[in-house]
Design a protein around this motif. Sequence first.
Motif, PDB file in Angstrom:
ATOM      1  N   ALA A  49       0.835  -1.205   0.000  1.00  0.00           N
ATOM      2  CA  ALA A  49       0.000   0.000   0.000  1.00  0.00           C
ATOM      3  C   ALA A  49       0.870   1.256   0.000  1.00  0.00           C
ATOM      4  O   ALA A  49       0.577   2.230  -0.716  1.00  0.00           O
ATOM      5  N   VAL A  50       1.942   1.230   0.783  1.00  0.00           N
ATOM      6  CA  VAL A  50       2.843   2.393   0.815  1.00  0.00           C
ATOM      7  C   VAL A  50       3.528   2.574  -0.538  1.00  0.00           C
ATOM      8  O   VAL A  50       3.646   3.688  -1.054  1.00  0.00           O
ATOM      9  N   LYS A  51       3.960   1.448  -1.164  1.00  0.00           N
ATOM     10  CA  LYS A  51       4.573   1.534  -2.492  1.00  0.00           C
ATOM     11  C   LYS A  51       3.587   2.109  -3.499  1.00  0.00           C
ATOM     12  O   LYS A  51       3.931   2.970  -4.320  1.00  0.00           O
ATOM     13  N   TRP A  52       2.338   1.614  -3.457  1.00  0.00           N
ATOM     14  CA  TRP A  52       1.315   2.121  -4.378  1.00  0.00           C
ATOM     15  C   TRP A  52       1.072   3.602  -4.146  1.00  0.00           C
ATOM     16  O   TRP A  52       0.962   4.373  -5.097  1.00  0.00           O
ATOM     17  N   LEU A  53       1.020   4.012  -2.877  1.00  0.00           N
ATOM     18  CA  LEU A  53       0.790   5.424  -2.557  1.00  0.00           C
ATOM     19  C   LEU A  53       1.946   6.289  -3.054  1.00  0.00           C
ATOM     20  O   LEU A  53       1.728   7.377  -3.608  1.00  0.00           O
ATOM     21  N   LEU A  54       3.175   5.810  -2.907  1.00  0.00           N
ATOM     22  CA  LEU A  54       4.329   6.567  -3.398  1.00  0.00           C
ATOM     23  C   LEU A  54       4.311   6.673  -4.921  1.00  0.00           C
ATOM     24  O   LEU A  54       4.600   7.732  -5.481  1.00  0.00           O
ATOM     25  N   ARG A  55       3.961   5.567  -5.597  1.00  0.00           N
ATOM     26  CA  ARG A  55       3.850   5.624  -7.068  1.00  0.00           C
ATOM     27  C   ARG A  55       2.749   6.590  -7.490  1.00  0.00           C
ATOM     28  O   ARG A  55       2.915   7.364  -8.430  1.00  0.00           O
ATOM     29  N   PHE A  56       1.628   6.550  -6.777  1.00  0.00           N
ATOM     30  CA  PHE A  56       0.522   7.451  -7.090  1.00  0.00           C
ATOM     31  C   PHE A  56       0.939   8.908  -6.894  1.00  0.00           C
ATOM     32  O   PHE A  56       0.647   9.763  -7.734  1.00  0.00           O
ATOM     33  N   CYS A  57       1.627   9.194  -5.781  1.00  0.00           N
ATOM     34  CA  CYS A  57       2.086  10.571  -5.518  1.00  0.00           C
ATOM     35  C   CYS A  57       3.079  11.026  -6.585  1.00  0.00           C
ATOM     36  O   CYS A  57       3.026  12.169  -7.039  1.00  0.00           O
ATOM     37  N   ARG A  58       3.980  10.120  -6.992  1.00  0.00           N
ATOM     38  CA  ARG A  58       4.950  10.485  -8.024  1.00  0.00           C
ATOM     39  C   ARG A  58       4.240  10.790  -9.343  1.00  0.00           C
ATOM     40  O   ARG A  58       4.521  11.784 -10.000  1.00  0.00           O
ATOM     41  N   ARG A  59       3.288   9.926  -9.723  1.00  0.00           N
ATOM     42  CA  ARG A  59       2.540  10.168 -10.964  1.00  0.00           C
ATOM     43  C   ARG A  59       1.719  11.449 -10.877  1.00  0.00           C
ATOM     44  O   ARG A  59       1.622  12.197 -11.850  1.00  0.00           O
ATOM     45  N   ALA A  60       1.121  11.688  -9.716  1.00  0.00           N
ATOM     46  CA  ALA A  60       0.335  12.913  -9.544  1.00  0.00           C
ATOM     47  C   ALA A  60       1.227  14.142  -9.667  1.00  0.00           C
ATOM     48  O   ALA A  60       0.837  15.144 -10.284  1.00  0.00           O
TER      49      ALA A  60
END
Length: 194
Positions: free
Chosen positions: A101-112
């Motif tokens: 979940a943390v990895k997904w959140l970091l990827r999402f933040c980077r893409r955002a």
Amino acid sequence: MTLNVQFVTLWLMFVSGMGLGALYDAFRVVFVQLRLPRWTFPLADLAYWIIGIILVFGTLIRSNHGQVRLFVFIGLLLGLFVYLLALSRTVRKLIGVCIQAVKWLLRFCRRAMVLLLFKPAVGLYKLALLLLGVLAGAAMFLFRVVVQLGYPVWRLMLWLLRPLYAKLRVPARILGWISWMKQLFQKWFSKGKK
């Protein structure tokens, strides 16, 4: 030491044993999930034992003023054993899910950030370059039009002022400048005709 204090200490050591097991599983899952290099294993072991010592002896000091007895070790081992049998697999899965979940959140933040900050900034930069190019082209076009429209006026002014500067004895420097301007206008005008 009263019997009540001994039971509380036994219970707290049981919980501490479970905490040590959970901490061990947390370190193990983090290393597997994050694919940390092998040279960090000894550092992780050292961190595990420092945290474990602080956890166990901090609890022991609060419960019975730091007295180490046989039931302290029994409580620790019993808590660790119960944890390994009952909760280890669930805790490992839960920690793995949290890491994912943390990895997904970091990827999402980077893409955002890329979509909301970097791409618009690059787009604005390209738009500004395009607008500056269009404005520079328009300025060059207008300058050329003004030069071509001003050439006949310049020629007329020179023709009208020829008697005046012939009689006034204009210094050679100014005559040179006028001649240079005349050649420049002729060059620009001849380029426009080609």
